[in-house]
Design a protein around this motif. Structure first.
Motif, PDB file in Angstrom:
ATOM      1  N   TYR A  11      -4.407  -2.681  -0.940  1.00 19.97           N
ATOM      2  CA  TYR A  11      -4.156  -1.912   0.243  1.00 19.97           C
ATOM      3  C   TYR A  11      -5.613  -1.013   0.703  1.00 19.97           C
ATOM      4  CZ  TYR A  11      -3.717   2.253  -2.913  1.00 19.97           C
ATOM      5  OH  TYR A  11      -4.552   3.097  -4.174  1.00 19.97           O
ATOM      6  N   ALA A  12      -5.044  -0.005   2.329  1.00 20.98           N
ATOM      7  CA  ALA A  12      -6.156   0.785   2.082  1.00 20.98           C
ATOM      8  C   ALA A  12      -6.463   1.714   1.510  1.00 20.98           C
ATOM      9  CB  ALA A  12      -6.003   0.870   3.278  1.00 20.98           C
ATOM     10  N   VAL A 151     -11.817  -5.143  -6.925  1.00 21.83           N
ATOM     11  CA  VAL A 151     -13.121  -3.515  -6.319  1.00 21.83           C
ATOM     12  C   VAL A 151     -11.322  -2.764  -4.665  1.00 21.83           C
ATOM     13  CG1 VAL A 151     -14.369  -2.353  -5.348  1.00 21.83           C
ATOM     14  CG2 VAL A 151     -14.924  -4.415  -7.034  1.00 21.83           C
ATOM     15  N   ASP A 152     -11.430  -1.928  -5.259  1.00 23.23           N
ATOM     16  CA  ASP A 152     -10.646  -1.624  -4.154  1.00 23.23           C
ATOM     17  C   ASP A 152     -11.379  -0.649  -3.041  1.00 23.23           C
ATOM     18  OD1 ASP A 152      -7.399  -1.084  -5.038  1.00 23.23           O
ATOM     19  OD2 ASP A 152      -8.628   0.146  -6.662  1.00 23.23           O
ATOM     20  N   ALA A 153     -10.151  -0.576  -1.165  1.00 23.30           N
ATOM     21  CA  ALA A 153     -11.841  -0.646  -0.221  1.00 23.30           C
ATOM     22  C   ALA A 153     -11.097   0.242  -0.003  1.00 23.30           C
ATOM     23  CB  ALA A 153     -11.746  -1.932   0.300  1.00 23.30           C
ATOM     24  N   ARG A 186      -8.980   2.263  -6.993  1.00 20.90           N
ATOM     25  CA  ARG A 186      -7.748   3.517  -6.623  1.00 20.90           C
ATOM     26  C   ARG A 186      -7.258   4.537  -7.879  1.00 20.90           C
ATOM     27  NH1 ARG A 186      -3.024  -0.966  -5.895  1.00 20.90           N
ATOM     28  NH2 ARG A 186      -5.169  -2.142  -5.707  1.00 20.90           N
ATOM     29  N   ASP A 187      -6.558   5.784  -7.557  1.00 17.36           N
ATOM     30  CA  ASP A 187      -6.056   6.819  -8.317  1.00 17.36           C
ATOM     31  C   ASP A 187      -4.734   7.085  -8.294  1.00 17.36           C
ATOM     32  OD1 ASP A 187      -5.156   9.265  -9.387  1.00 17.36           O
ATOM     33  OD2 ASP A 187      -6.929   9.967  -8.476  1.00 17.36           O
ATOM     34  N   THR A 188      -4.161   6.397  -8.840  1.00 19.93           N
ATOM     35  CA  THR A 188      -2.488   5.696  -8.714  1.00 19.93           C
ATOM     36  C   THR A 188      -2.003   7.267  -8.802  1.00 19.93           C
ATOM     37  OG1 THR A 188      -2.358   5.413 -10.895  1.00 19.93           O
ATOM     38  CG2 THR A 188      -3.092   3.874  -9.705  1.00 19.93           C
ATOM     39  N   GLU A 189      -2.776   7.901  -9.264  1.00 19.50           N
ATOM     40  CA  GLU A 189      -1.680   9.564  -9.538  1.00 19.50           C
ATOM     41  C   GLU A 189      -1.710   9.967  -8.478  1.00 19.50           C
ATOM     42  OE1 GLU A 189      -2.542  11.307 -12.426  1.00 19.50           O
ATOM     43  OE2 GLU A 189      -2.346   9.738 -14.268  1.00 19.50           O
ATOM     44  N   HIS A 193       0.418   5.823  -1.712  1.00 16.27           N
ATOM     45  CA  HIS A 193       0.131   4.744  -1.456  1.00 16.27           C
ATOM     46  C   HIS A 193       0.713   3.589  -2.257  1.00 16.27           C
ATOM     47  CE1 HIS A 193      -1.081   6.984   2.390  1.00 16.27           C
ATOM     48  NE2 HIS A 193      -0.673   5.858   3.356  1.00 16.27           N
ATOM     49  N   ALA A 194      -0.385   3.545  -3.369  1.00 16.79           N
ATOM     50  CA  ALA A 194      -0.745   2.860  -3.733  1.00 16.79           C
ATOM     51  C   ALA A 194       1.030   2.862  -4.915  1.00 16.79           C
ATOM     52  CB  ALA A 194      -1.392   3.892  -5.852  1.00 16.79           C
TER      53      ALA A 194
END
Length: 213
Positions: A11-12, A151-153, A186-189, A193-194
């Motif tokens: 996801y973005a 890898v997140d992008a 990603r920083d899920t916290e 949007h995560a």
């Protein structure tokens, strides 16, 4: 990871941890960009790879202080050639000849076709927009590659292109910025949007199957 699974995972990403992406993963993503399709295979763009945190800090205000700029591991700047010229076509046909072991003269008609396309644009702006669309093909390929690499992008159009061009001195290099791609994790916290369900139009809304005549 299979492609569809990877695309559902991605996801973005709006917030990143700052953790570094391993060099080998970055190199595979860049190789995917290099292998991206483009009209005539001309690839009329360059991709700046920015890892330096200090430079990304300077880019931040130009991109409206979006946190991905400084929180990312790498920032890719997709920049279209401006102008795209006949010499670029000659360089391409020479590369094709060398790579495939043929005489450059065998590609004269092909080169003339590409130059005819370039000459057919009514204005320099139209020619630049054509080059920019080719850069977006590479951007799309990069997004698929990042997903496969886990890898997140974050693809980004929210920036001031003229200001970024001045900051990176792109005009002197015959380039104009088109899009950004922040790479990281990603920083899920911190990223609301995560973990959200992916929303896309259903197949029956998106695809139009044209019947045989």
């Amino acid at each position: 990871m299979k492609l569809i699974e990877a695309l559902n995972w991605r996801y973005a990403t709006k917030r990143m941890t700052g953790a570094k992406v391993p060099a080998e993963r970055v190199e595979r993503i860049l190789e995917a960009v290099r292998l991206a399709p483009s009209s005539y295979g001309l690839q009329p763009y360059s991709v700046l790879v920015i890892e330096d945190p200090a430079l990304r800090e300077r880019i931040g205000p130009v991109a409206f202080d979006q946190p991905q700029i400084v929180q990312s591991s790498h920032l890719l700047v997709f920049a279209a050639w401006d102008p795209v010229e006949a010499r670029h076509v000659d360089e391409l046909t020479q590369l094709i000849a060398e790579t495939r072991g043929i005489e450059a003269s065998e590609l004269d008609a092909y080169g003339a076709t590409i130059k005819g396309t370039l000459d057919g644009f009514a204005t320099p702006h139209e020619r630049f927009q054509w080059a920019a669309r080719q850069a977006y093909l590479a951007l799309g390929t990069a997004l698929a590659a990042t997903a496969v690499e886990r890898v997140d992008a974050s693809p980004m159009e929210g920036f001031d292109p003229a200001a970024l061009d001045r900051l990176l001195d792109l005009e002197a290099q015959g380039l104009r910025s088109v899009a950004l791609l922040a790479l990281g994790y990603r920083d899920t916290e911190a990223d609301r949007h995560a973990g959200l369900a992916k929303v896309r139009w259903p197949r029956e809304r998106l695809f139009i199957h044209v019947p045989e005549a």
